[in-house]
Motif scaffolding. Structure first.
Motif, PDB file in Angstrom:
ATOM      1  N   ALA A  84      -3.493   1.591   3.439  1.00  0.00           N
ATOM      2  CA  ALA A  84      -4.518   0.697   2.888  1.00  0.00           C
ATOM      3  C   ALA A  84      -5.924   1.137   3.271  1.00  0.00           C
ATOM      4  O   ALA A  84      -6.857   1.010   2.473  1.00  0.00           O
ATOM      5  CB  ALA A  84      -4.272  -0.727   3.363  1.00  0.00           C
TER       6      ALA A  84
ATOM      7  N   THR B 158      -6.858  -2.000  -5.235  1.00  0.00           N
ATOM      8  CA  THR B 158      -6.811  -3.065  -4.235  1.00  0.00           C
ATOM      9  C   THR B 158      -8.186  -3.653  -3.933  1.00  0.00           C
ATOM     10  O   THR B 158      -8.380  -4.867  -3.928  1.00  0.00           O
ATOM     11  CB  THR B 158      -6.187  -2.530  -2.920  1.00  0.00           C
ATOM     12  OG1 THR B 158      -5.065  -1.708  -3.230  1.00  0.00           O
ATOM     13  CG2 THR B 158      -5.763  -3.667  -2.019  1.00  0.00           C
TER      14      THR B 158
ATOM     15  N   PRO C   7       0.787  -1.236   0.000  1.00  0.00           N
ATOM     16  CA  PRO C   7       0.000   0.000   0.000  1.00  0.00           C
ATOM     17  C   PRO C   7       0.816   1.281   0.000  1.00  0.00           C
ATOM     18  O   PRO C   7       0.441   2.272  -0.635  1.00  0.00           O
ATOM     19  CB  PRO C   7      -0.839  -0.125   1.278  1.00  0.00           C
ATOM     20  CG  PRO C   7      -0.978  -1.593   1.475  1.00  0.00           C
ATOM     21  CD  PRO C   7       0.323  -2.182   1.027  1.00  0.00           C
TER      22      PRO C   7
ATOM     23  N   LYS D  55     -10.517   1.882  -0.631  1.00  0.00           N
ATOM     24  CA  LYS D  55     -10.058   1.669   0.745  1.00  0.00           C
ATOM     25  C   LYS D  55     -10.414   0.260   1.224  1.00  0.00           C
ATOM     26  O   LYS D  55     -11.507  -0.236   0.972  1.00  0.00           O
ATOM     27  CB  LYS D  55     -10.712   2.669   1.699  1.00  0.00           C
ATOM     28  CG  LYS D  55     -10.304   4.119   1.509  1.00  0.00           C
ATOM     29  CD  LYS D  55     -11.058   5.011   2.497  1.00  0.00           C
ATOM     30  CE  LYS D  55     -10.726   6.474   2.316  1.00  0.00           C
ATOM     31  NZ  LYS D  55     -11.493   7.333   3.256  1.00  0.00           N
ATOM     32  N   LEU D  56      -9.491  -0.359   1.935  1.00  0.00           N
ATOM     33  CA  LEU D  56      -9.789  -1.606   2.624  1.00  0.00           C
ATOM     34  C   LEU D  56     -10.350  -1.292   4.006  1.00  0.00           C
ATOM     35  O   LEU D  56     -10.056  -0.237   4.582  1.00  0.00           O
ATOM     36  CB  LEU D  56      -8.526  -2.449   2.791  1.00  0.00           C
ATOM     37  CG  LEU D  56      -7.810  -2.938   1.532  1.00  0.00           C
ATOM     38  CD1 LEU D  56      -6.600  -3.790   1.923  1.00  0.00           C
ATOM     39  CD2 LEU D  56      -8.738  -3.730   0.623  1.00  0.00           C
TER      40      LEU D  56
ATOM     41  N   TYR E   1      -2.503  -8.996   5.771  1.00  0.00           N
ATOM     42  CA  TYR E   1      -1.141  -8.885   6.285  1.00  0.00           C
ATOM     43  C   TYR E   1      -0.757 -10.075   7.166  1.00  0.00           C
ATOM     44  O   TYR E   1       0.374 -10.168   7.650  1.00  0.00           O
ATOM     45  CB  TYR E   1      -1.009  -7.601   7.107  1.00  0.00           C
ATOM     46  CG  TYR E   1       0.256  -6.809   6.877  1.00  0.00           C
ATOM     47  CD1 TYR E   1       1.517  -7.395   6.956  1.00  0.00           C
ATOM     48  CD2 TYR E   1       0.193  -5.459   6.585  1.00  0.00           C
ATOM     49  CE1 TYR E   1       2.663  -6.656   6.759  1.00  0.00           C
ATOM     50  CE2 TYR E   1       1.338  -4.706   6.373  1.00  0.00           C
ATOM     51  CZ  TYR E   1       2.570  -5.314   6.462  1.00  0.00           C
ATOM     52  OH  TYR E   1       3.717  -4.585   6.256  1.00  0.00           O
TER      53      TYR E   1
ATOM     54  N   ALA F 267      -7.450  -5.344   5.862  1.00  0.00           N
ATOM     55  CA  ALA F 267      -6.011  -5.053   5.804  1.00  0.00           C
ATOM     56  C   ALA F 267      -5.225  -5.974   6.731  1.00  0.00           C
ATOM     57  O   ALA F 267      -4.178  -6.518   6.354  1.00  0.00           O
ATOM     58  CB  ALA F 267      -5.762  -3.591   6.162  1.00  0.00           C
TER      59      ALA F 267
ATOM     60  N   GLN G 250       1.719   0.619   6.226  1.00  0.00           N
ATOM     61  CA  GLN G 250       0.960  -0.092   5.198  1.00  0.00           C
ATOM     62  C   GLN G 250      -0.529  -0.155   5.553  1.00  0.00           C
ATOM     63  O   GLN G 250      -1.393   0.062   4.697  1.00  0.00           O
ATOM     64  CB  GLN G 250       1.505  -1.507   5.020  1.00  0.00           C
ATOM     65  CG  GLN G 250       3.003  -1.590   4.779  1.00  0.00           C
ATOM     66  CD  GLN G 250       3.468  -0.816   3.564  1.00  0.00           C
ATOM     67  OE1 GLN G 250       2.805  -0.808   2.525  1.00  0.00           O
ATOM     68  NE2 GLN G 250       4.613  -0.159   3.687  1.00  0.00           N
TER      69      GLN G 250
ATOM     70  N   ARG H 119      -5.929   5.418   1.896  1.00  0.00           N
ATOM     71  CA  ARG H 119      -5.538   5.724   0.514  1.00  0.00           C
ATOM     72  C   ARG H 119      -4.912   7.118   0.386  1.00  0.00           C
ATOM     73  O   ARG H 119      -4.956   7.746  -0.676  1.00  0.00           O
ATOM     74  CB  ARG H 119      -6.755   5.621  -0.414  1.00  0.00           C
ATOM     75  CG  ARG H 119      -7.470   4.279  -0.397  1.00  0.00           C
ATOM     76  CD  ARG H 119      -6.766   3.250  -1.192  1.00  0.00           C
ATOM     77  NE  ARG H 119      -6.652   3.580  -2.604  1.00  0.00           N
ATOM     78  CZ  ARG H 119      -6.232   2.735  -3.543  1.00  0.00           C
ATOM     79  NH1 ARG H 119      -5.881   1.499  -3.194  1.00  0.00           N
ATOM     80  NH2 ARG H 119      -6.145   3.100  -4.795  1.00  0.00           N
TER      81      ARG H 119
ATOM     82  N   LEU I 182      -0.392  -8.607   1.749  1.00  0.00           N
ATOM     83  CA  LEU I 182       0.265  -7.297   1.837  1.00  0.00           C
ATOM     84  C   LEU I 182       1.697  -7.412   2.335  1.00  0.00           C
ATOM     85  O   LEU I 182       2.054  -8.349   3.052  1.00  0.00           O
ATOM     86  CB  LEU I 182      -0.513  -6.373   2.763  1.00  0.00           C
ATOM     87  CG  LEU I 182      -1.943  -6.012   2.367  1.00  0.00           C
ATOM     88  CD1 LEU I 182      -2.542  -5.034   3.378  1.00  0.00           C
ATOM     89  CD2 LEU I 182      -2.007  -5.430   0.959  1.00  0.00           C
TER      90      LEU I 182
END
Length: 547
Positions: A451, A420, A394, A470-471, A480, A476, A447, A454, A432
């Protein structure tokens, strides 16, 4: 029968197991290197014995350890022993920082810098070796651009590497020249290799020292697993024997997953696959580049660059060679990961994976495409259809100057930048990472923040790249942790907090689900557990009773 007692028990009102989208109250019992039980505090109480270490964290978030799905281990270790130039705002300021840094370097050492980016400079002009020569004429200097795909060197570095004005460009990359056809000291892609071969002659003792320093930083950031992806710099810096040495000595406090080059030599790849298969050091596939970078004008696009209408970029390898290598590697059960930035590169990578399915049949290959910065809309659905994993970093969208980046790709392509959420919603698996040191920071919090917000290179929350992409925080965090574990075929033992899984856990100093977005960047790790052992503990952490 007596209940076995735990070595460690963690409790909190906010445990994010990764199995749901919200944290829950409870406790975790750890015995040896595995999670023995997860449940309510009352359910875990019987596992506490006289020797059990008990940590109570109130409402602080406990979650699976972060798994950085894309970075470069030895390059990262090297970066910790270099000067960071990201904050410089002119070539002259870079030179001044390099001069100051050089005063602490031994005379025989090459002076190494990272993260310069002319896109943030006042004049936005690529620099010249003469600017470095003006302050350091007699010692070799090599400075890696923020994207890691080109370097700026001084004349001493060129002399030691045997670079002269009559040198020819490699197949992929170039030696930048001025209007008179003379070298400027900027080397793109494969052109870097001639200098790096000389610059990176590190002793074994130096390699081990910087690697151990990097391991400490990983634990400090709560990173319990990483994927080490091939980069050309590995030709001179990589050292799997060193990784194995630390593994056998019990000094790998982070799990390493190695991904060497897809170079057509499958016999060598098979040897590596058989050799590295421990719980801490595993072969994880093969990696290759389809193209380069946007700002270096080496990314491969379907249509010409907006600021250079005569070029589209070109693939790093002949497409027929690339596809043939994928088909053969896939036939032998290897997973392939492709660096692909431009829309043409992404399409070529997908075409290669599709051809492998056509010739070899469909299997659970978990082939992966890295970065996916500018994608054609027609290719989004192909990821899930082919079972190709989406690997994104990100912070890349906040690293390069948006003004410069957008001027290079143009307004039409900018609509398809870093999609994304669209890729995730299409049914593709998402993982990620950071791409460190080709990123601003190794810290997972950067990150996660990028994420979910943005935010672009301005750092202003009002300025975002496509906010609809946007996550959620849970998405996110899962990408990860579980997403990366799945990408390594290790979801059965990593990525979530469940009974029987390996005890890789992290405790944060606050609950990410209860704070405003801007506080994510302030969040720190309080405790890191890898393989059941505490490998990092902040000064604030103390033993206490659950109840």
């Amino acid at each position: 029968m007596a209940i076995k007692k735990a070595d460690i028990v963690l409790s909190s009102d906010a445990i994010f197991t990764g199995l749901t989208h919200e944290p829950t109250s409870g406790a975790i019992a750890i015995l040896g290197n595995k999670i023995m039980s997860v449940g309510s505090k009352a359910e875990i109480e019987p596992f506490i014995g006289n020797e059990t270490k008990v940590f109570n964290y109130g409402n602080q978030l406990i979650m699976p350890g972060f798994h950085d799905f894309h970075l470069h281990i030895m390059f990262s270790a090297l970066s910790l022993n270099s000067v960071n130039l990201f904050e410089a705002r002119s070539a002259q300021e870079v030179a001044a920082k390099v001069l100051e840094f050089s005063k602490d370097c031994s005379e025989e050492e090459w002076i190494i810098g990272m993260q310069w980016d002319a896109g943030y400079w006042h004049d936005k002009q690529e620099p010249h070796y003469k600017i470095l020569d003006a302050v350091i004429p007699d010692r070799p200097v090599v400075l890696f651009h923020a994207e890691g795909h080109y370097t700026w060197v001084n004349s001493k570095a060129m002399d030691l590497a045997g670079v002269t004005e009559d040198i020819r460009d490699p197949d992929f990359g170039r030696y930048e020249r001025d209007k008179d056809g003379l070298l400027t000291g900027i080397f793109y892609e494969e052109a870097q290799q001639i200098v790096l071969k000389e610059a990176l002659r590190l002793t074994q003792n130096k390699k081990e020292t910087i690697l151990k320093k990097f391991l400490q930083l990983l634990s400090q950031y709560g990173i319990t697993s990483v994927n080490d992806l091939y980069a050309p710099i590995d030709d001179f810096l990589q050292d799997y024997d060193l990784f194995e040495k630390l593994d056998k000595q019990g000094e790998l406090t982070t799990r390493f997953h190695i991904t060497p080059e897809l170079d057509g030599n499958l016999d060598k790849a098979q040897i590596l696959r058989n050799e590295y298969e421990s719980k801490k050091l595993q072969f994880s596939g093969l990696k290759q580049f389809v193209d380069g970078t946007v700002t270096g004008h080496t990314a491969y696009f379907l249509k010409p660059y907006s600021d250079q209408l005569d070029i589209c970029g070109h693939p790093a390898l002949d497409p027929d060679v690339l596809i043939n290598r994928v088909v053969k590697a896939d036939e032998h059960g290897f997973r392939i990961r492709f660096h692909a930035i431009g829309d043409a590169a992404i399409r070529l990578a997908l075409d290669a994976f599709e051809e492998a399915v056509r010739k070899n049949g469909k299997r659970d290959s978990r082939h992966t495409i890295e970065h996916i910065e500018v994608i054609d809309q027609d290719d989004i659905e192909r990821f899930s259809k082919l079972g190709v994993i989406v690997s994104m970093q990100p912070d890349h969208m906040a690293a390069s100057s948006r003004e410069v980046y957008s001027s290079i790709i143009g307004p039409e392509r900018e609509k398809n930048v870093f999609l994304t959420k669209s890729l995730l919603n299409s049914g593709a698996s998402l993982a990620l990472g950071t791409d460190f040191p080709v990123s601003i920071s190794l810290n997972p919090m950067r990150q996660i923040y990028t994420a979910i917000t943005r935010v672009d290179s301005s750092g202003d929350p009002k300025n975002t790249w496509h906010p609809e992409q946007k996550l959620t925080l849970a998405e996110a965090l899962q990408a990860y942790t579980y997403g990366s574990a799945y990408g390594c075929f290790r979801e059965h033992e990593l990525g979530t907090i469940e009974e029987g899984k390996l005890a890789d856990l992290v405790v944060l100093d606050r609950n990410l689900f209860d704070i405003p977005e801007n506080e994510v960047l302030k969040t720190k790790v309080e405790l890191t557990i890898n393989d059941g052992k505490v490998v990092y503990k902040s000064e604030e952490t103390s033993l206490s009773s659950i109840f």
